[in-house]
Every structure is written in structure tokens, then in C-alpha cells.
Design an enzyme around this catalytic site. Structure first.
Site, PDB file in Angstrom:
ATOM      1  N   GLY A 126      55.363  31.770  40.059  1.00 50.89           N
ATOM      2  CA  GLY A 126      54.985  32.654  41.152  1.00 50.89           C
ATOM      3  C   GLY A 126      54.191  33.862  40.697  1.00 50.89           C
ATOM      4  N   THR A 127      54.536  34.418  39.541  1.00 52.81           N
ATOM      5  CA  THR A 127      53.833  35.604  39.051  1.00 52.81           C
ATOM      6  C   THR A 127      52.365  35.319  38.808  1.00 52.81           C
ATOM      7  OG1 THR A 127      55.808  36.618  38.085  1.00 52.81           O
ATOM      8  CG2 THR A 127      53.686  37.254  37.141  1.00 52.81           C
ATOM      9  N   ASN A 137      62.872  38.972  48.536  1.00 53.99           N
ATOM     10  CA  ASN A 137      63.791  38.403  47.555  1.00 53.99           C
ATOM     11  C   ASN A 137      65.087  39.194  47.423  1.00 53.99           C
ATOM     12  OD1 ASN A 137      61.663  40.198  46.413  1.00 53.99           O
ATOM     13  ND2 ASN A 137      62.993  40.144  44.615  1.00 53.99           N
ATOM     14  N   CYS A 167      67.737  47.649  35.582  1.00 53.72           N
ATOM     15  CA  CYS A 167      68.477  48.352  34.530  1.00 53.72           C
ATOM     16  C   CYS A 167      67.490  48.805  33.465  1.00 53.72           C
ATOM     17  CB  CYS A 167      69.529  47.436  33.918  1.00 53.72           C
ATOM     18  SG  CYS A 167      70.537  48.249  32.659  1.00 53.72           S
ATOM     19  N   HIS A 207      61.238  26.934  40.533  1.00 53.20           N
ATOM     20  CA  HIS A 207      62.598  27.180  40.041  1.00 53.20           C
ATOM     21  C   HIS A 207      63.507  27.844  41.080  1.00 53.20           C
ATOM     22  CE1 HIS A 207      62.853  31.582  38.925  1.00 53.20           C
ATOM     23  NE2 HIS A 207      61.546  31.468  39.102  1.00 53.20           N
TER      24      HIS A 207
END
Length: 386
Positions: free
Chosen positions: A71-72, A151, A325, A201
Site C-alpha cells: 500500500g505504501t 485504519n 511510540c 496483507h
């Protein structure tokens, strides 16, 4: 301890039927589809058949599909490739504040190259306003890129209405449908979409394969240079096994779509009913109706998200947060900040449960009850400390 995976929006397990379909192209039919000998021709035949099957499932012509590494790359090819190919028409792009980073960072790169980008705000449900899209359109706007389904919170954008709004404008319309593909009917033959990105995926296919749909007549500059694969649009030896798997995965996803939609709605109901019964305070993030069925994003006020995710993991439950993070600290999700603002505690306590292959009612019941216990325990600890 049994591990329960409810993070399918991040990635999904490979369907056994997909693996079975792929294996021959790793073992015996391993040829390069650009080779002219019989082993290469066998690989080419498999590639052509998979492309034809995917085109049929999307209800588009075969030549509109370009295979990518995921997708990227598909997003980058659509956004950067189209902008560079068509900058003579203008250098203005419209997107939203809640896009995937594959879109946001591609737009930021274009800003460094002299393009201007408008980042549309969203309402508290995570939807862009049609009026904002219309007001942002300019004579030099060449591209509008807005995701199909988010998402993190699952909100579905008014894609049909946006496409109709810009149909008579020079700008083309790209949508990142990575999260929506296989979960809802995309109906490409009915939508005014010029480019669309998807990835295998997320639908129980292999990692490392995606595609970009490019409507006939839309010109995109390649972002990779090398051989003449994919009609000179994307250089590099095609990943035949993954492409074959992609076609099988989408076929299976569409066959089971209605049944899965109903099951996932039941899962969400089990979670919320349990938390209400356990008197757990929570707020659902995202649109209540226009949403992807497999994504449920929930805030638990007063609970630290890092502690919640850690305790869920210790209990064998794999969920996630839209937060990133960085250097050991949790940064607020850019999606939730766009929806609710930086100041609200709601963005600091949000967790995403996303459902998929293998999840059962019994598992979700366990997730619901364990989450309730952990939330109450963490909340009690906070009250005691204060």
C-alpha cells in the site's frame, strides 16, 4: 496461555488456501515472468491469470492494474507519480489530516519540491465535510487524495459524493482503500475514482504485494527505474507467488464478506454490552454507522493506554493503539487529535480492537471480560495513587 489476536487492521494471518495457491510458485513454477523459456512462460501465464482475476473482482480492465510492493508504494506512486507527471497543470493537492502516513509523508515530500498541500480537517466522527472539499478546490488543484476507510477508527469517507463533486474539475481523485478492501464492496465501476491503492496483507494475503488502480487516460510518472515491467510503469521483477496469493485472498474475502460483516458487528456488540454490564466507562471513536465493520476504536477515560496495552498483552490479548511510540513515550494519534483536539483526555486512552480470520465469539467474550477487569484495575490504581 492462549494468544488472542485482535489487531487484524495492522496485518492479518495468511489464509491456508492462499498459502496452498502460492507454494508452487516458490518451488517448481519459480520462473521470471520476463524470461522467454518455458519456466518463464509458466510464471507469465500465472501472472496474467492473477491480474485478470483481480481485474474481474474489481470490475475494471486488466491494463488499469499496476502491481506494487504494498500500500505504501501504491500511495507514493499515485501521489508523487501523478504530481510530477502533471505539475504543468498546477501544483496544488488536497488531502486530509487523518490520512495514513504513506499519504501524509508523500504529500510532505511534495511540499519540499514546491507543491502546496491543503490538509482538510474532519468532524468528531472522523469525516471530511463536502463543503470543505469544494471550498478547497482551486484552478491549480491537480489531485485530491482521501482515504476510503480509516485504519484507526474505521470511519468511511463519503467517497461517492467526493468523486461526483470533483468529476468536472481537472483534479483527479485518489483513495487509499488499503483498510477498506475486502471488508466492504468498493464498487469501482460505480465510483468516480481515478486511482485506488490496496494491499494484500490486510485481507489474509501475503505481505509485500499491493496494487494501484489507475483509470485509463490518467498519466503517472514512475517512481522506480529499471526494467520495463508493468507496461513501463513499475520496474522490477514481479512477485508472482504473492500476486497469485493476492488474487486468491481477494476472491475469498469477497465470497465471505457479508458473513464476516455480520460476525464482526456481533463481536463489537459483545464487547460494548460486556463493558456496559461491568459498568466500565468507555467512548466509541469514529462514525457510528459509516464505519468499517472490523474496526472498533474505544477510549477508556482515566486509563493510561500504554499500561492498558501492556496488561492486555500479558493477558494474551494482542490489540493496538493508533498512537506512535517514540523514544519510549506514547505520542497521541494524529487521527484522534484531528477529531477531538490535543487537549482532550480521550486521545490518551484509546485502543483499537480489529477482528479477522480465526476470531470466535468465545475469544471476543474473553477479550471483553479481560479488558473490563484490566480497565477497572488500572482505574482503581489511579484513584488510589491520587
Amino acid at each position: 496461555m492462549e494468544v488472542i489476536y485482535v489487531d487484524h487492521a495492522a496485518t492479518s494471518p495468511l489464509h491456508p488456501d492462499v498459502l496452498e495457491k502460492m507454494l508452487p510458485y516458490y518451488q517448481t513454477l519459480f520462473g521470471n515472468p520476463s524470461s522467454i523459456h518455458q519456466v518463464g512462460r509458466q510464471a507469465r501465464q500465472a501472472l496474467d491469470q492473477a491480474r485478470s482475476r483481480l481485474a474481474s473482482l474489481f470490475a475494471v480492465s486488466e491494463q488499469t492494474l499496476v502491481f506494487t510492493s504494498g500500500g505504501t508504494e501504491a500511495d507514493n506512486m499515485a501521489i508523487i507519480g501523478y504530481a510530477l507527471e502533471n505539475e504543468n497543470k498546477g501544483k496544488h493537492i488536497i488531502t486530509s489530516q487523518i490520512e495514513h502516513h504513506a499519504v501524509l509523508h508523500a504529500c510532505e515530500e511534495l511540499e519540499k519540491r514546491g507543491f502546496e498541500v491543503t490538509y482538510l480537517p474532519v468532524d468528531e466522527t472522523g469525516r471530511v465535510r463536502l463543503n470543505d472539499v469544494q471550498k478547497s478546490l482551486r484552478n491549480d488543484t491537480i489531485l485530491v487524495t482521501l482515504m476510503f476507510g480509516n485504519n484507526e477508527v474505521g470511519t468511511i469517507q463519503p467517497i461517492k459524493e467526493i468523486g461526483e463533486l470533483i468529476e468536472n474539475h481537472q483534479a483527479v481523485f485518489h483513495t487509499d482503500a488499503v483498510q477498506a478492501c475486502g471488508g466492504i464492496n468498493l464498487k469501482l465501476d460505480e465510483l468516480k475514482i481515478d486511482m485506488l491503492s490496496v494491499s494484500a496483507h490486510k485481507i489474509n494475503g501475503p505481505k509485500g504485494i499491493g496494487l494501484l488502480y489507475i483509470r485509463n487516460g490518467v498519466k503517472v510518472k514512475p517512481v522506480l527505474f529499471g526494467g520495463e515491467q508493468e507496461k513501463k510503469r513499475r520496474a522490477g521483477t514481479e512477485n508472482v507467488a504473492a500476486i497469485v496469493g493476492f488474487a486468491k485472498a481477494l476472491e475469498l474475502a469477497l465470497e465471505s464478506m457479508t458473513k464476516r460483516q455480520e460476525l464482526y458487528q456481533q463481536f463489537a456488540q459483545i464487547l460494548t454490552d460486556t463493558w456496559l454490564k461491568e459498568k466500565v466507562e468507555f467512548m466509541i471513536n469514529g462514525h457510528q454507522h459509516e464505519r468499517l465493520p472490523h474496526v472498533l476504536n474505544v477510549s477508556f477515560p482515566g486509563v493510561n493506554i500504554e499500561s492498558l496495552l501492556m496488561n492486555l498483552d500479558l493477558a494474551g490479548i494482542c490489540a493496538s493503539s493508533g498512537s506512535a511510540c517514540t523514544a519510549g513515550s506514547i505520542e497521541p494519534s494524529h487521527v484522534l487529535v484531528a477529531m477531538f483536539g490535543q487537549a482532550t483526555e480521550r486521545i490518551q486512552s484509546a485502543v483499537r480492537f480489529s477482528f479477522g480470520l480465526g476470531n470466535t465469539i468465545e475469544e471476543i467474550e474473553h477479550v471483553a471480560s479481560q479488558t473490563a477487569q484490566i480497565v477497572k484495575r488500572l482505574g482503581q490504581q489511579k484513584e488510589f495513587i491520587s
